[in-house]
Structure formats: C-alpha cells, structure tokens
Motif scaffolding. Structure first.
Motif, short mmCIF file in Angstrom:
data_model
loop_
_atom_site.label_atom_id
_atom_site.label_comp_id
_atom_site.label_asym_id
_atom_site.label_seq_id
_atom_site.Cartn_x
_atom_site.Cartn_y
_atom_site.Cartn_z
N TRP A 86 90.56 21.27 0.28
CA TRP A 86 90.99 20.23 1.22
C TRP A 86 90.14 18.97 1.08
O TRP A 86 90.57 17.88 1.50
CB TRP A 86 90.92 20.76 2.65
CG TRP A 86 92.00 21.73 2.99
CD1 TRP A 86 91.86 23.07 3.26
CD2 TRP A 86 93.40 21.45 3.08
NE1 TRP A 86 93.09 23.64 3.51
CE2 TRP A 86 94.05 22.66 3.40
CE3 TRP A 86 94.17 20.30 2.91
CZ2 TRP A 86 95.43 22.75 3.57
CZ3 TRP A 86 95.55 20.38 3.08
CH2 TRP A 86 96.16 21.59 3.40
N LEU A 87 88.96 19.08 0.51
CA LEU A 87 88.13 17.89 0.30
C LEU A 87 88.75 16.91 -0.69
O LEU A 87 88.34 15.74 -0.76
CB LEU A 87 86.74 18.32 -0.20
CG LEU A 87 85.85 19.01 0.83
CD1 LEU A 87 84.58 19.54 0.16
CD2 LEU A 87 85.49 18.07 1.96
N ALA B 143 89.97 17.34 6.44
CA ALA B 143 89.40 18.33 5.53
C ALA B 143 88.38 19.21 6.24
O ALA B 143 88.39 20.44 6.11
CB ALA B 143 88.75 17.63 4.33
N PHE C 272 98.08 17.75 10.67
CA PHE C 272 96.82 18.49 10.85
C PHE C 272 96.65 18.92 12.30
O PHE C 272 96.35 20.08 12.59
CB PHE C 272 95.68 17.59 10.39
CG PHE C 272 94.33 17.97 10.88
CD1 PHE C 272 93.69 19.12 10.43
CD2 PHE C 272 93.65 17.16 11.80
CE1 PHE C 272 92.43 19.47 10.88
CE2 PHE C 272 92.39 17.50 12.25
CZ PHE C 272 91.78 18.65 11.80
N LEU D 16 90.20 21.69 8.65
CA LEU D 16 90.91 22.77 7.97
C LEU D 16 89.94 23.76 7.32
O LEU D 16 90.20 24.97 7.30
CB LEU D 16 91.85 22.19 6.91
CG LEU D 16 93.07 21.44 7.48
CD1 LEU D 16 93.85 20.76 6.37
CD2 LEU D 16 93.98 22.39 8.25
N ILE D 17 88.83 23.27 6.83
CA ILE D 17 87.82 24.17 6.26
C ILE D 17 87.22 25.05 7.36
O ILE D 17 86.99 26.25 7.17
CB ILE D 17 86.72 23.36 5.55
CG1 ILE D 17 87.28 22.73 4.27
CG2 ILE D 17 85.52 24.24 5.21
CD1 ILE D 17 86.35 21.75 3.60
N ARG E 69 89.88 27.01 0.55
CA ARG E 69 89.92 26.00 1.62
C ARG E 69 89.10 24.75 1.28
O ARG E 69 89.37 23.68 1.82
CB ARG E 69 89.44 26.60 2.94
CG ARG E 69 87.97 27.00 2.97
CD ARG E 69 87.65 27.73 4.27
NE ARG E 69 86.25 28.06 4.44
CZ ARG E 69 85.67 29.12 3.91
NH1 ARG E 69 86.39 29.97 3.18
NH2 ARG E 69 84.39 29.35 4.11
N TRP E 70 88.11 24.89 0.40
CA TRP E 70 87.30 23.72 0.04
C TRP E 70 88.09 22.68 -0.75
O TRP E 70 87.66 21.53 -0.88
CB TRP E 70 86.07 24.17 -0.74
CG TRP E 70 85.17 25.03 0.08
CD1 TRP E 70 85.09 26.40 0.05
CD2 TRP E 70 84.25 24.60 1.08
NE1 TRP E 70 84.17 26.85 0.98
CE2 TRP E 70 83.64 25.77 1.62
CE3 TRP E 70 83.87 23.35 1.57
CZ2 TRP E 70 82.67 25.70 2.62
CZ3 TRP E 70 82.91 23.29 2.57
CH2 TRP E 70 82.32 24.46 3.09
N ALA F 11 90.75 11.13 7.14
CA ALA F 11 90.99 12.07 6.03
C ALA F 11 89.86 13.09 5.91
O ALA F 11 90.11 14.27 5.68
CB ALA F 11 91.14 11.29 4.72
N LEU F 12 88.62 12.63 6.08
CA LEU F 12 87.50 13.56 6.00
C LEU F 12 87.53 14.56 7.16
O LEU F 12 87.24 15.74 6.98
CB LEU F 12 86.18 12.79 6.00
CG LEU F 12 84.91 13.62 5.86
CD1 LEU F 12 84.94 14.47 4.59
CD2 LEU F 12 83.67 12.72 5.85
N HIS G 154 91.57 15.66 -0.35
CA HIS G 154 92.28 14.64 0.44
C HIS G 154 91.37 13.44 0.75
O HIS G 154 91.75 12.30 0.45
CB HIS G 154 92.84 15.27 1.72
CG HIS G 154 93.46 14.29 2.66
ND1 HIS G 154 94.37 13.32 2.24
CD2 HIS G 154 93.32 14.11 4.01
CE1 HIS G 154 94.75 12.59 3.28
NE2 HIS G 154 94.13 13.04 4.35
N PRO G 155 90.18 13.62 1.34
CA PRO G 155 89.34 12.44 1.55
C PRO G 155 88.85 11.79 0.26
O PRO G 155 88.69 10.57 0.21
CB PRO G 155 88.16 13.00 2.38
CG PRO G 155 88.17 14.46 2.14
CD PRO G 155 89.60 14.84 1.95
#
Length: 290
Positions: A200-201, A185, A99, A188-189, A197-198, A181-182, A203-204
């Motif tokens: 990516w949430l 996300a 990241f 990246l958002i 892109r949402w 992790a959050l 992952h957390p």
C-alpha cells in the motif's frame, strides 16, 4: 502460560460500528470544510508568489533534488504524462473515500482513528493555507517547469489562477495529496494482516512522484505534509491490533485459570486446609511430613 481468548471475548473487544448517517454527515462536512477553507485562502496572489520564490530558494539551499529531474521522466512520453495528470486529478478524493468506507465496514475501530487523524491533518493544512499562501512550481517562471495539466491534459484548474472559482491554486503548502495518500497506506497497513499489505505504500510514493512531476507541488510541500501527519498520528491514539490477546496466568495475576473456574478454586481450598495438596497426594506420603 499463554491462552488465546475465545470468540466471545474478541467480539466484546471490537468497537461498535458508528451510526452510518452520522458518519456520512461528518465525512461530508470534512470535505466541505476542506473545499471552503481552500477558497477562503484565495486573493493573496502577490504574497503567494513571494512565498514561492522563498520556498524555491530554500530548496536550493537545502540541496533538495530538482523537481525538473522528476518532470523530465514524465515528459519522455505523452501517455505517461497524461496518466500522471489523470492520477493527480481523479485519484485523490475517491481513494480516500473508498479507504474510509472500507474501514467503516471492516474495522470500525480503525475507521474512527483514521477519520480523526485525517480531520486533524486537514485542519492543520488549512491553517497553513491561510498563513502561507503559496503558488505551485508550475506557476513560477523561475522554476522552468511545465504546467503538464494545461499543456497535455487533463487538468482540474482554471487557466487564470486568480479567478479560479473551483479551486485555490495558491494552497500548495502542504500537499494534502501526499498527506492523505500516506494516511491511506498507514491505515490499511494497520488494519490488515496480509504479508502484502506493505505494498500500500506504493500509493503515497506514486502520489509523490505525480505531484512533483506535474509541477503541482514542491518537495517541501510533501515534507511538511508528512511532518503534520506524523504529529497527528502521535496525538490520536491508534486502536489495538486485531486478533487474539495474550493472557498471563499464575499466582496473584488477575484473570488466571482459577479466576476463570471459581469452582476449581473452591475444591482446592479444603484439600490444602486438611494437609492434602491440590494434587490429592497426602503430605506424609510425599515424604515431606515430619
């Protein structure tokens, strides 16, 4: 009136990429402080278990969901629980490093912001590790939970927590797995524009499911991590969104079209002084002269 800025203006607004060697040293230092800080919190076994009983009782008082329910989903199949253990041990550090590397290359402004937020979050977490050593639920008999890493593998921890030289097993509060992790996300958002892109949430959310299901963290560990990250995000100013800016034009507004074309403004001044408006039509002809 609205106008989009040209490529040259957008390039000037883009922050310069920080020196690579300096950033490598900073990020390496961040991870080193994280590891050494966790090790500094070892040696408080009795206090860690007392705190664990308190946290478990607090969760029951607050009527938070039972961690055993989540673990029951994992224990339905050996493959799923092994996948969860692998996710816990192998994704945490690499995902955060990738990241930061991606942001450094693609969006330097967001990279500097994300690095500062992660540093603030990690520093606050280390302070809590020192002030409140906490045994994870997998080590607390009262929870009735299974240490999935030890039973099903793989695991990153020694079988004897008090003598573990690789990791501090009594640093459960807060969960940096969830916090980092959050932030991945959120970063990246903020740095991308895709309508996907949402996602990516996930992952957390997956990380939360894994740390609870493997009995490595309590719900309160994750809640405190999210709270600390929220404070860090409020304190560290985020960069502006990428893309063109809106420029307002009009009388008395700096940055108008007249400012951008000073020669046009100079041509208009003599015309207004001689009674001829900028449109070139004499006042008398327009019917306004008396």
């Amino acid at each position: 009136m609205h106008a989009r800025t040209g490529p040259a203006e957008r390039e000037q607004d883009t922050p310069a990429r920080p020196p690579l060697v300096r950033e490598l040293l900073l990020v390496a230092g961040l991870f080193l402080v994280y590891k050494l800080g966790r090790q500094a919190a070892t040696g408080h076994t009795a206090e860690a278990f007392r705190n664990a009983h308190r946290v478990w009782d607090w969760e029951r008082t607050l009527r938070l969901p039972d961690e055993g329910t989540v673990q029951g989903v994992l224990l339905h199949g050996g493959t799923l629980v092994q996948w969860a253990n692998t996710y816990y041990t192998a994704v945490h550090f690499p995902a955060t490093l990738l990241f930061l590397c991606w942001l450094y290359w693609r969006s330097p402004g967001h990279y500097v912001w994300a690095r500062r937020v992660l540093a603030a979050l990690t520093g606050a977490a280390l302070v809590l590790h020192l002030l409140m050593p906490l045994a994870p639920p997998r080590l607390l008999t009262a929870t009735g939970l299974v240490d999935t890493g030890r039973v099903y593998g793989p695991t990153a921890y020694s079988a004897v927590p008090a003598t573990d030289s690789m990791a501090n097993q009594f640093a459960a509060m807060p969960s940096l797995h969830v916090g980092w992790a959050l932030m991945v996300a959120v970063g990246l958002i903020a740095a991308t524009r895709s309508r996907w892109r949402w996602l990516w949430l996930l992952h957390p959310l997956t990380t939360l499911f894994v740390v609870i299901g493997t009995a490595n963290h309590y719900w309160l560990d994750a809640i405190v991590a999210v709270a600390l990250l929220t404070v860090a995000l409020i304190c560290v100013r985020a960069p502006g969104r990428r893309g063109s800016r809106i420029v307002r034009t009009g009388p008395g507004v700096p940055g108008t079209a007249a400012d951008a074309r000073p020669e046009a403004a100079k041509e208009a001044e003599p015309a207004r002084a001689s009674g001829v408006p900028a449109s070139g039509v004499p006042l008398a002809a327009s019917g306004t002269a008396r």
